[in-house]
Design an enzyme around this catalytic site. Structure first.
Site, short mmCIF file in Angstrom:
data_model
loop_
_atom_site.label_atom_id
_atom_site.label_comp_id
_atom_site.label_asym_id
_atom_site.label_seq_id
_atom_site.Cartn_x
_atom_site.Cartn_y
_atom_site.Cartn_z
NE ARG A 56 -2.87 -0.20 3.51
CZ ARG A 56 -3.36 -1.07 2.95
NH1 ARG A 56 -4.59 -0.68 2.18
NH2 ARG A 56 -3.37 -2.75 3.41
CB THR A 57 3.38 2.41 2.17
OG1 THR A 57 2.38 2.14 3.24
CG2 THR A 57 4.05 3.28 2.76
CE LYS A 86 26.10 -12.12 -3.05
NZ LYS A 86 25.29 -11.36 -4.48
NE ARG A 108 7.08 -0.68 6.28
CZ ARG A 108 5.59 -0.08 6.74
NH1 ARG A 108 5.90 0.91 6.64
NH2 ARG A 108 4.97 -1.34 7.14
CG HIS A 136 4.23 4.68 8.36
ND1 HIS A 136 4.73 5.89 7.10
CD2 HIS A 136 3.04 4.42 8.14
CE1 HIS A 136 4.30 5.27 6.11
NE2 HIS A 136 3.41 4.13 6.82
#
Lengths: 307, 307, 307
Positions: A56-57, A86, A108, A136
């Site tokens: 959604r974001t 790695k 995020r 957020h």
């Protein structure tokens, strides 16, 4: 430059941002201006660097960038950068991306403080799209913009916040924004185990914002401007059964107590704490609220890419 | 047409490509020329067809394409094409994509030789972005470009290569490029178990490129132009403890032996074989080197899309 | 507005769509017209909302959108919207995306009927890119377009359909399109366990389309216009060995029975039901057919975005 935390904002910033957002909203009503806007940042690119999926974001940020003419490069699999074999630090990843000539990095992350850490080494603007239990900030901005748009102001409002107030990131951030403005009153509606934390209550008190606590929506709904509802996370409770009896689900019945000019918000996704029958009520603004996220993110990206 | 292997290059190709790359680097310094470039290949699309995630490489190619005005379609999940139930050969996948009117297909694969196999049926240019233990030619090109940019030449250089030389794809490819040019000398620094393979040593000898082998950086650092460091993969060793004593970590201390005008490169990601304290040394060019990958890939895509 | 099911089409719609598709195919032959087309829908965006990966279909839609100048936001991980912890209904997801100011939502879902459900709440056009055992209308359209393009008509054709006719979504949909037109005859070639369902046979009969059933390709190939071959799913059979003896693999040998002007189609991916030796036969059109999917999707997106 970076957009990391609600703490970095003040009323001046919010005023400017919300004007810009309103301006963009008007632009999108006009076909030829919309087309002009879609060429504005033609040669610029944004990276959406997601260490966990938040579709959604991510789609909201990416659509915002595209509507400004920016290109998007994207991963929901950024954890691959630091895979076992790695292993690479977040700082190294940001240092690499800093050399890709991007205009912004939207991050995020699962870890609280990750956005701050990324920003500490980045010459490219970092936008925090949620870092664990942390911040957020664009969610808080879109919540505030939705209220501002409806009432024309962010002061002297009566706001009911319900659901999981203890762990809910959005209600905590919104409180911090509301505390910038005079005359607001917040009513916290939850069960005792999930009531708002003392840190936020102290912040409200010290800013002169009044509040009360209740577990009964019927007491506070009749005199409210805004209902900000969130999911009560049953999995956090010792006795989840108590929720169902508590009236923590919005229904046609209990929202009938709300004034006609009030609005109902929710950060989404919702599960069953708002009955679908509420959706058609004109006061239900949660889907429009999600759309305001697109506009806020356009405004932020436009400001950053124009700098 | 295809970019599959270091073997297909020669000094003429590299000269032209590096001129083009430098030209693009200059273009990006100019805002209006950058905007012009971002419209150059407006109607063209590139597919990044990744059978395994390699986010760094994918984002580099995709940003490169966008900066040239090309659209990007992308998958990191290309293995889905050949999933158990719906098994499809790589050749069939390429034949399908050949009908999608793309300008280039950038392929990353787990199997050595996959890019060659894809190219064998493709009328659309294939760019190899790494195929298993095989080739990763754009990495070799960006390494060479970084050296060329700093010294103005790729001949008569003293290059130290350290780390896992036996299995390391990047050092092997870079040796093959350096062998095109006269007067280079390579010092291989590793533990005996991970020293450079005989095939590369023979190639160097037959091209007149001299080399020596050592496990002691203090002997070779004082007289070096380039240090190309890589990860020593402990999991490959019978006695991993021997590494830690061997000075195979670059530190402020041991790089103090390097001449002022030397440069330190690394294909990234690095783990602990370069101490973070080295990052701020002006000779540390590994993040800039990663950025040169963007420029090299822009040059390659521009050439291909202009053909 | 929505494109959900073959049932919504009629010959008028198909005529218009195929004219549009042919027009786009011609446009793409002209460099400057192609560039003009790539600016047509500059300020518009499409979302590819995939609840399961289907890379071939997704890349086809996305390339189509880009060639029309539209931006693309994409997920193959849409199931994340309805993840256990944050369960969200499909309707809510669509309601959110409806506020992202998109021009179309291309949905791929695991559940039959999901596209219809999405459309029921959507003001933004929904395009069904396959929903479980349900529909995949753009596949049927590209199949029909490929036939139309070759023969100049969709009537009075002899079509052989082979493979898994019982569960195969594509053959069932193609039958429904062919039934719109007079004079077609369909020969179903399969083993008894996987023969075409009675519902489709009744639909053909009621529309005046004749058909026969056989398990022997040698009987029907000599007099065919179109061979539409599909995968025989061995995992569905009690006695998979029977297939191998049945001639259900197209080979140089058995296609030699086909008229020179016939065409061989397959929805892809193919496994071993068409021998690779067939690929070079001029009658083999399955890769070109996949490319027609790009054109059909461009036509559909162009119509939707122009509305």
């Amino acid at each position: 430059m970076h957009v990391l935390s609600v703490d970095q904002f003040d009323t001046k910033y919010l005023d400017d941002l919300f004007s810009k957002t309103q301006e963009i909203e008007n632009t999108l009503l006009d076909k030829s201006k919309t087309e002009e806007l879609a060429k504005k940042h033609l040669a610029k690119q944004v990276c959406t660097l997601f260490y966990e999926p938040s579709t959604r974001t991510r789609l909201s940020f990416e659509t915002a960038a595209l509507k400004l003419g920016m290109g998007v490069v994207s991963t929901e699999n950024a954890a691959g950068f630091s895979s076992a074999a790695k292993g690479e630090t977040l700082e190294d990843t940001i240092n690499v991306l800093n050399n890709y000539r991007l205009s912004a990095i939207v991050i995020r992350h699962t870890d609280t403080g990750a956005a701050e850490k990324a920003a500490s080494v980045s010459k490219v603007p970092i936008i925090n799209a949620g870092d664990g239990a942390g911040e957020h900030p664009t969610q808080a901005l879109l919540d505030a913009y939705t209220i501002k748009k409806h009432f024309g102001r962010l002061d002297n409002l009566k706001i009911v916040m319900g659901g999981d107030l203890k762990y809910g990131r959005t209600v905590r951030s919104l409180c911090r924004l509301l505390a910038f403005y005079p005359g607001n009153h917040v009513s916290f509606v939850s069960i005792p185990e999930l009531q708002m934390g003392d840190d936020i209550k102290e912040l409200l008190t010290s800013s002169g914002t009044t509040f009360d606590e209740t577990d009964d929506v019927t007491k506070v709904f009749p005199d409210s401007n805004v209902v900000y509802w969130t999911r009560l996370q049953k999995e956090r409770l010792e006795n989840p059964g108590s929720i169902d009896k508590g009236g923590f689900t919005l229904t046609k019945d209990n929202i009938s107590l709300l004034p006609q000019d009030s609005i109902i918000l929710h950060p989404l996704p919702r599960v069953d704490e708002i009955s679908p029958e509420v959706d058609s009520d004109p006061r239900a603004k949660y889907f429009e609220q999600a759309g305001n996220g697109l506009l806020i993110r356009m405004a932020i990206l436009d400001i950053i890419a124009s700098a």
